[in-house]
Scaffold this active site. Structure first.
Site, PDB file in Angstrom:
ATOM      1  N   CYS A 116      45.941  21.296  47.502  1.00 38.03           N
ATOM      2  CA  CYS A 116      46.364  20.202  48.400  1.00 38.03           C
ATOM      3  C   CYS A 116      46.122  18.822  47.796  1.00 38.03           C
ATOM      4  O   CYS A 116      46.662  17.822  48.290  1.00 38.03           O
ATOM      5  CB  CYS A 116      45.642  20.303  49.735  1.00 38.03           C
ATOM      6  N   HIS A 256      45.562  13.571  53.788  1.00 41.29           N
ATOM      7  CA  HIS A 256      46.161  14.906  53.725  1.00 41.29           C
ATOM      8  C   HIS A 256      46.241  15.483  55.141  1.00 41.29           C
ATOM      9  O   HIS A 256      45.313  15.317  55.935  1.00 41.29           O
ATOM     10  CB  HIS A 256      45.303  15.793  52.820  1.00 41.29           C
ATOM     11  N   ASN A 286      50.774  21.743  57.354  1.00 43.67           N
ATOM     12  CA  ASN A 286      50.134  21.516  56.059  1.00 43.67           C
ATOM     13  C   ASN A 286      51.077  22.023  54.955  1.00 43.67           C
ATOM     14  O   ASN A 286      51.246  23.230  54.805  1.00 43.67           O
ATOM     15  CB  ASN A 286      48.796  22.255  56.034  1.00 43.67           C
TER      16      ASN A 286
END
Ligand code: UT7
Length: 334
Positions: A116, A256, A286
């Site tokens: 990520c 994020h 996500n």
């Protein structure tokens, strides 16, 4: 010698059309819209449907759009880097596939993986290429086809992820804009709590690995949550203090998008007002390395030259960090 900065001069993204809602997820596993919305903050996510479609299906159009928007010819690109954990193949690199699809022939191209944190780690790599003086036009792609590695019979993970890729063009500038500072970290303590076990050289695919669904994301959500909350908040505060930025000096904060509660914790710690925070987790979930460029792309029309922007991410590894950049152009000009 004239000081140069590495500057984002354009941004694009590609999201697939199919919208997977919480209601549809609730037909697959024992969950419901209320749990997903309150515990995670996601309402829907995009899924790349169809056989034999890899993440390049999103990356290639993103690059085509980026070249168009920035009036850049394919042959001008010096390097193309794709930050992804879900490449089309282990090799060749998806970067080389995307380059070929766009007629990019004069660039060196490779994939990198920082889960990520891929976009912010990738920015640091591109920063180095530009500051070396040897490369003038570098494309950074970041994003994933998370649906390819999601176990849709596991309610702990399947509501979380979606598919998307963002792309930025990075060039040198002598103006006081661009990447100003980066703080990046890795701590291998993250090996157990967040991984896709099989499919690499340690556990190549076997009937058993497939049956045990070891080619999908497995995570100890609570442990990852604790590390994510602490580290994303800490590093965001650290980069602000290091650069003498008060909460009023920051124009945009781009965290994020893994869990709304993690984002809230970072907002609380930095003291930033909510209207300065880019949040689209409810629409896309996500998308791993894709979340930050996807936010910048959606907010681009609101961005102004000189805006102070803090990016922060946390992911498998563990990897995490923050980037401070000054935006280089008025978003409405693109
Ligand atoms: O992007 C890379 C980094 N990843 C992250 O940052 C993710 C970090 N972790 C998280 O965001 C959260 O831990 C999750 C969203 C993954 C899970 O939320 P949680 O509040 O930590 O839930 P939990 O795993 O502690 O589970 C709480 C309860 C459990 O039930 P019991 O044991 O208390 O009866 C779970 O079985 O919620 C249950 N549960 C669900 N219930 C309905 C777990 N998933 C679901 C679900 N629907 N989808």
């Amino acid at each position: 010698m004239e000081k140069i900065n590495a500057v984002i001069t354009g941004i694009s993204a590609c999201v697939p059309d199919y919208i997977l809602t919480n209601d549809e997820i609730s037909t697959m596993v024992d969950t419901n819209d209320e749990w997903i919305t309150t515990r995670v903050g996601i309402k829907e996510r995009r899924i790349l449907k169809g056989e034999n479609k890899g993440v390049s299906e999103l990356g290639s159009p993103a690059v085509a759009e980026l070249l168009r928007k920035t009036n850049t010819r394919a042959e001008e690109i010096d390097a193309l880097i794709f930050a992804t954990s879900t490449p089309d193949h282990i090799f060749p690199s998806t970067a080389s596939i995307v380059a070929e699809a766009n007629g990019i022939k004069n660039a060196f191209c490779f994939d990198m993986e920082a889960a990520c944190s891929g976009f912010i780690f990738g920015l640091e790599v591109c920063n180095g290429l530009i500051l070396s003086g040897r490369y003038k036009k570098v494309i950074l792609l970041a994003g994933d086809k998370m649906s390819a590695i999601t176990n849709y019979s596991d309610r702990n993970t399947c509501p979380l992820f979606g598919d998307a890729v963002g792309a930025v063009l990075i060039e040198p500038s002598s103006e006081d804009v661009g990447i100003i500072d980066t703080i990046l970290h890795t701590d291998g303590v993250g090996y157990e709590p967040l991984q896709m076990k099989a499919g690499g050289s340690k556990f190549p695919a076997t009937h058993e690995t497939v049956e045990k669904k070891e080619h999908t994301v497995r995570q100890d959500g609570k442990t990852v949550f604790k590390y994510a909350v602490k580290n994303m908040a800490d590093v965001s505060v650290e980069i602000m203090q290091k650069n003498n930025l008060s909460k009023d000096d920051v124009d945009w904060f781009v965290p994020h998008q893994a869990n709304m509660r993690i984002i809230d914790a970072a907002i609380d710690r930095t003291g930033l007002s909510r209207d300065k925070v880019m949040i689209n987790i409810e629409k896309y979930g996500n998308t791993s390395a894709g979340t930050i460029p996807l936010c910048l792309w959606e907010w681009e029309p609101k961005l102004k030259k000189g805006d102070n922007i803090i990016l922060t991410a946390f992911g498998a590894g563990f990897t995490w960090g923050a980037v401070y950049l000054k935006w280089a152009y008025d978003g409405t000009s693109k």
